[in-house]
Design an enzyme around this catalytic site. Structure first.
Site, PDB file in Angstrom:
ATOM      1  N   TRP A 102       0.841  -1.219  -0.063  1.00  0.00           N
ATOM      2  CA  TRP A 102      -0.013  -0.038   0.027  1.00  0.00           C
ATOM      3  C   TRP A 102       0.737   1.252   0.076  1.00  0.00           C
ATOM      4  CZ3 TRP A 102      -4.381  -0.721  -2.039  1.00  0.00           C
ATOM      5  CH2 TRP A 102      -4.866  -1.903  -1.953  1.00  0.00           C
ATOM      6  N   ASP A 172      -1.575   6.443   6.287  1.00  0.00           N
ATOM      7  CA  ASP A 172      -2.685   5.659   5.826  1.00  0.00           C
ATOM      8  C   ASP A 172      -2.850   4.704   6.872  1.00  0.00           C
ATOM      9  OD1 ASP A 172      -4.186   3.807   4.775  1.00  0.00           O
ATOM     10  OD2 ASP A 172      -2.981   3.506   2.795  1.00  0.00           O
ATOM     11  N   LYS A 196     -12.235  -1.753   6.503  1.00  0.00           N
ATOM     12  CA  LYS A 196     -11.495  -2.976   7.286  1.00  0.00           C
ATOM     13  C   LYS A 196     -11.915  -2.894   8.809  1.00  0.00           C
ATOM     14  CE  LYS A 196      -8.587  -3.041   3.402  1.00  0.00           C
ATOM     15  NZ  LYS A 196      -8.115  -2.011   2.657  1.00  0.00           N
TER      16      LYS A 196
HETATM   17  C1  LIG Z   1      -7.574  -1.606   1.608  1.00  0.00           C
HETATM   18  C2  LIG Z   1      -6.247  -0.488   1.735  1.00  0.00           C
HETATM   19  C3  LIG Z   1      -6.208   0.430   0.628  1.00  0.00           C
HETATM   20  C4  LIG Z   1      -6.898   0.558  -0.533  1.00  0.00           C
HETATM   21  O1  LIG Z   1      -8.275   1.165   0.011  1.00  0.00           O
HETATM   22  P1  LIG Z   1      -9.491   1.397  -1.283  1.00  0.00           P
HETATM   23  O2  LIG Z   1     -10.482   1.783  -0.282  1.00  0.00           O
HETATM   24  O3  LIG Z   1      -9.797   0.080  -1.868  1.00  0.00           O
HETATM   25  O4  LIG Z   1      -9.046   2.284  -2.142  1.00  0.00           O
HETATM   26  C5  LIG Z   1      -5.133   1.413   0.816  1.00  0.00           C
HETATM   27  N1  LIG Z   1      -4.304   1.326   1.934  1.00  0.00           N
HETATM   28  C6  LIG Z   1      -4.374   0.285   2.992  1.00  0.00           C
HETATM   29  C7  LIG Z   1      -3.496   0.208   4.082  1.00  0.00           C
HETATM   30  C8  LIG Z   1      -5.345  -0.766   2.991  1.00  0.00           C
HETATM   31  O5  LIG Z   1      -5.631  -1.788   3.572  1.00  0.00           O
END
Ligand SMILES: *Cc1c(COP(=O)(O)O)cnc(C)c1O
Length: 361
Positions: A102, A172, A196
């Site tokens: 990511w 993030d 998540k």
């Molecule tokens: C799932 C995830 C993403 C991507 O998320 P989207 O909502 O599909 O754009 C980005 N960063 C992390 C750490 C993730 O777990």
């Protein structure tokens, strides 16, 4: 009907009481004669839902008043691009610390807009550890330093907030937000897709220090402008009302369960239980991440013999343990154990893993 324990990485399992409440309110929300998803986002009913969701998230995460909270579409990936447009001048440096998949996507999203510099990268070591802070090469004039708090695929998690001096830290937190107490005041910006740890897919949360919104950034449409979203209370256009509502129910559930301090304890116990089975298996199972940075949320693991992968998954499913297949980038297995995964689910998985080893070891 019986619900399985669902270890999906995202969209992920939701708290059962939240699904039950949503079901009970589906046709008639609070006696108004319609579902909340059928009502105007500007009506008093949804305004109440939206305001409570923000207030509850602020309570849950102790978000200071000098931070704005946004509920936006586009997932985490869109925010990865927007942070550059909103907070960096064209071509300005922005430092990226890459500790997994990511972090790489975050970097990719800003390439057209900034001079993205890789301050540290764990890829040479297979993303099994986080490069030591002393080795990071930070720019003097960076608009921000970006890192991924928890790498959902590689199972690598920062266990402290890196000190990078006066440059704002952007992070993030898609797969670990609200999983333990966090000092939000140490960040310039936090973002997370909801699917998540916070609720359903379709809404992303952005928490941003208000003074940063004064930055000029780059030419962009109003709909890509965080300042405009703050002013418009995340309703510049029709927001994802259903997703926002469900996330709000998750926040209320979390507060009722004891808040992030309680979830921190549960999450620590859950992760410890799985790593214990893996490390105590004499090599039958293995997790390759350096112990101090092993994720509490996503536990990737491999069986010593790939030929056992299929039977493992099939038998797990028969035992009511689903979505354990690892990400295609890594193979093997992955157990995602976010806030909504009950401790009983992890205990059931641990018992299954021990039993499977006994029968196949
Ligand atoms: C799932 C995830 C993403 C991507 O998320 P989207 O909502 O599909 O754009 C980005 N960063 C992390 C750490 C993730 O777990």
């Amino acid at each position: 009907m019986s619900r399985a324990y669902n270890f999906s990485a995202g969209p992920a399992t939701l708290p059962e009481p939240v699904l039950q409440q949503a079901q009970a309110e589906m046709l008639d929300w609070h006696g108004v004669g319609a579902s909340i998803v059928e009502l105007s986002h500007r009506g008093p009913e949804f305004m109440q839902v939206a305001q409570e969701a923000e207030a509850d998230l602020r309570t849950l995460m102790s978000i200071p008043d000098d931070y704005a909270v946004l509920f936006l579409q586009g997932g985490a990936t869109t925010q990865q691009a927007l942070i550059a447009l909103n907070f960096a001048d064209p071509g300005q440096s922005a430092d990226y610390v890459i500790t997994g998949h990511w972090g790489k996507t975050a970097l990719k999203q800003v390439k057209p807009y900034v001079n993205a510099t890789v301050a540290a990268n764990g890829e040479a070591g297979g993303f099994r550890d986080i490069p030591a802070r002393g080795e990071w090469k930070l720019s003097d004039d960076a608009a921000y330093v970006h890192y991924t708090a928890n790498e959902t695929i590689h199972g690598v998690e920062f266990r402290d907030i890196p000190d990078v001096g006066s440059t704002p830290v952007f992070a993030d937190f898609s797969s670990s937000i609200a999983s333990e107490p966090l000092d939000v005041s140490r960040f310039g910006l936090i973002y997370a897709g909801a699917q998540k740890n916070l609720g359903p897919v379709g809404v992303a949360v952005v928490i941003v220090r208000r003074d940063l919104l004064e930055r000029a950034g780059q030419p962009r449409a109003e709909i890509l402008d965080y300042r405009a979203h703050v002013k418009g209370e995340s309703m510049l256009n029709t927001p994802p009302t259903w997703n926002w509502y469900l996330a709000g129910l998750v926040f209320k559930w979390m507060i009722k369960e004891g808040g992030v301090a309680e979830f921190a304890k549960r999450n620590a116990r859950k992760a410890a239980a799985l790593y214990e089975v893996i490390d105590g298996s004499g090599g039958f199972y293995r997790n390759e991440v350096a112990a101090p940075v092993r994720s509490r949320m996503n536990v990737p693991f491999f069986l010593h013999d790939e030929a056992l992968d299929k039977p493992f998954l099939k038998e797990a499913e028969a035992a009511g343990l689903i979505s354990l297949k690892g990400h295609r980038a890594l193979g093997g297995m992955r157990a995602s154990i976010y806030n909504a995964m009950p401790e009983e689910g992890v205990q059931a998985l641990a018992a299954f893993m021990r039993d499977f080893q006994q029968r196949n070891g």
